[in-house]
Design a protein around this motif. Structure first.
Motif, short mmCIF file in Angstrom:
data_model
loop_
_atom_site.label_atom_id
_atom_site.label_comp_id
_atom_site.label_asym_id
_atom_site.label_seq_id
_atom_site.Cartn_x
_atom_site.Cartn_y
_atom_site.Cartn_z
N GLN A 47 0.85 -1.19 0.00
CA GLN A 47 0.00 0.00 0.00
C GLN A 47 0.89 1.24 0.00
N SER A 48 0.49 2.23 -0.78
CA SER A 48 1.32 3.42 -0.91
C SER A 48 0.48 4.63 -1.29
N ASP A 49 0.86 5.79 -0.75
CA ASP A 49 0.28 7.05 -1.22
C ASP A 49 0.96 7.40 -2.55
N PHE A 50 0.26 8.16 -3.38
CA PHE A 50 0.87 8.54 -4.65
C PHE A 50 0.47 9.94 -5.07
N VAL A 51 1.32 10.52 -5.89
CA VAL A 51 1.03 11.79 -6.56
C VAL A 51 1.19 11.54 -8.06
N GLN A 52 0.15 11.83 -8.81
CA GLN A 52 0.17 11.60 -10.25
C GLN A 52 0.14 12.92 -11.00
N LEU A 59 -2.98 21.31 -22.94
CA LEU A 59 -3.25 22.03 -21.69
C LEU A 59 -2.00 22.79 -21.25
N ASP A 60 -2.20 24.01 -20.78
CA ASP A 60 -1.07 24.83 -20.32
C ASP A 60 -0.53 24.34 -18.98
N LYS A 61 -1.42 23.81 -18.14
CA LYS A 61 -1.01 23.36 -16.82
C LYS A 61 -1.11 21.84 -16.70
N ASN A 62 -0.22 21.28 -15.91
CA ASN A 62 -0.28 19.85 -15.66
C ASN A 62 -1.46 19.52 -14.75
N ILE A 63 -1.98 18.31 -14.89
CA ILE A 63 -3.07 17.84 -14.03
C ILE A 63 -2.43 17.02 -12.91
N VAL A 64 -2.55 17.49 -11.68
CA VAL A 64 -1.93 16.83 -10.54
C VAL A 64 -3.02 16.26 -9.63
N THR A 65 -2.95 14.97 -9.35
CA THR A 65 -3.91 14.32 -8.47
C THR A 65 -3.16 13.52 -7.40
N GLN A 66 -3.85 13.24 -6.30
CA GLN A 66 -3.25 12.48 -5.21
C GLN A 66 -4.19 11.38 -4.76
N GLY A 67 -3.63 10.35 -4.15
CA GLY A 67 -4.48 9.27 -3.67
C GLY A 67 -3.68 8.16 -3.02
N ARG A 68 -4.29 6.96 -3.01
CA ARG A 68 -3.68 5.80 -2.38
C ARG A 68 -3.82 4.58 -3.28
N MET A 69 -2.74 3.85 -3.43
CA MET A 69 -2.73 2.62 -4.21
C MET A 69 -2.61 1.43 -3.26
N SER A 70 -3.45 0.42 -3.47
CA SER A 70 -3.41 -0.79 -2.64
C SER A 70 -3.34 -2.01 -3.53
N LEU A 71 -2.47 -2.94 -3.17
CA LEU A 71 -2.26 -4.14 -3.98
C LEU A 71 -2.34 -5.37 -3.09
N LYS A 72 -3.05 -6.37 -3.58
CA LYS A 72 -3.15 -7.63 -2.87
C LYS A 72 -2.84 -8.76 -3.84
N SER A 73 -1.87 -9.59 -3.47
CA SER A 73 -1.48 -10.71 -4.33
C SER A 73 -2.64 -11.70 -4.47
N PRO A 74 -2.86 -12.27 -5.67
CA PRO A 74 -1.97 -12.19 -6.82
C PRO A 74 -2.26 -11.08 -7.82
N ASN A 75 -3.49 -10.58 -7.91
CA ASN A 75 -3.75 -9.64 -8.99
C ASN A 75 -4.90 -8.67 -8.71
N THR A 76 -5.03 -8.24 -7.47
CA THR A 76 -6.07 -7.27 -7.13
C THR A 76 -5.40 -5.93 -6.82
N LEU A 77 -5.86 -4.89 -7.50
CA LEU A 77 -5.22 -3.59 -7.38
C LEU A 77 -6.26 -2.48 -7.32
N SER A 78 -6.04 -1.54 -6.42
CA SER A 78 -6.98 -0.44 -6.22
C SER A 78 -6.26 0.90 -6.30
N TRP A 79 -6.85 1.84 -7.06
CA TRP A 79 -6.38 3.22 -7.09
C TRP A 79 -7.53 4.08 -6.56
#
Length: 208
Positions: A47-52, A59-79
């Protein structure tokens, strides 16, 4: 005056060269892959916080978003995006589940561009991403990172993705940064921080 300009230019070039990535040797890349593959086999959750940061030509300005990524083996992923808006996207059972500020939907994940990124991220937690048949991989290094650059093999996927780059800090075996370049030239940069490995993750993280 010219000498001063030349000197400044030389400093800039030298500084630029200092930060350049260099290709790993065959021995180095094999050792890197072996190390990552062996150590990530022990990862069950991540599990990790992220900045995208999304950069688009129109677009003149970048699109910046924040959130949390969670991963559970073998193949479940949440943003789960939390700033500046609420948006969740969950990958499991070969489907993408989306909650766009209360509006829920699901689609088949197969052949979806973003699904390829998630496949690599999931693979980076178990060492399987280096054997993905859909990509060729080149390995680089610099002072702080080992870098794996994935280039799609199929013309179909190249219509959407030019390259995906995974950055591994020298002192850890999990990805700290993802850089994706689309065929259009638009780029997406994702930086992970506060990463937790094998810590319990509530089931709610993988539901809408």
């Amino acid at each position: 005056m010219f000498k001063n300009i030349a000197f400044i230019a030389l400093l800039l070039i030298s500084g630029f060269a200092f930060t350049q990535n260099t290709a790993m040797t065959s021995t180095e890349s094999k050792a890197f892959v072996t190390k990552i593959s062996a150590e990530t086999k022990e990862i069950k959750t991540l599990q990790s916080d992220f900045v995208q940061t999304k950069k688009m030509d129109f677009l003149d300005k970048n699109i910046v978003t924040q959130g949390r990524m969670s991963l559970k083996s073998p193949n479940t992923l949440s943003w789960k995006y939390t700033k500046p808006y609420q948006y969740s996207i969950i990958f499991k059972d070969n489907k993408i589940f989306i909650n766009d500020q209360g509006k829920k939907s699901s689609v088949d994940a197969k052949s979806k561009t973003f699904e390829k990124i998630n496949k690599l991220i999931v693979g980076s937690s178990n060492g399987k991403m280096f054997n993905d048949p859909e990509f060729s991989v080149a390995y680089f290094k610099n002072e702080n990172f080992n870098i794996a650059k994935f280039t799609p093999k199929s013309a179909q996927l190249l219509k959407y993705i030019k390259q995906i780059e995974l950055n591994f800090p020298k002192n850890q075996t999990t990805v700290s940064q993802v850089n994706m370049t689309e065929a259009s030239g638009d780029t997406t940069n994702i930086v992970f921080k506060n990463t937790k490995i094998n810590a319990p993750i509530p089931a709610a993280e993988f539901s809408l």
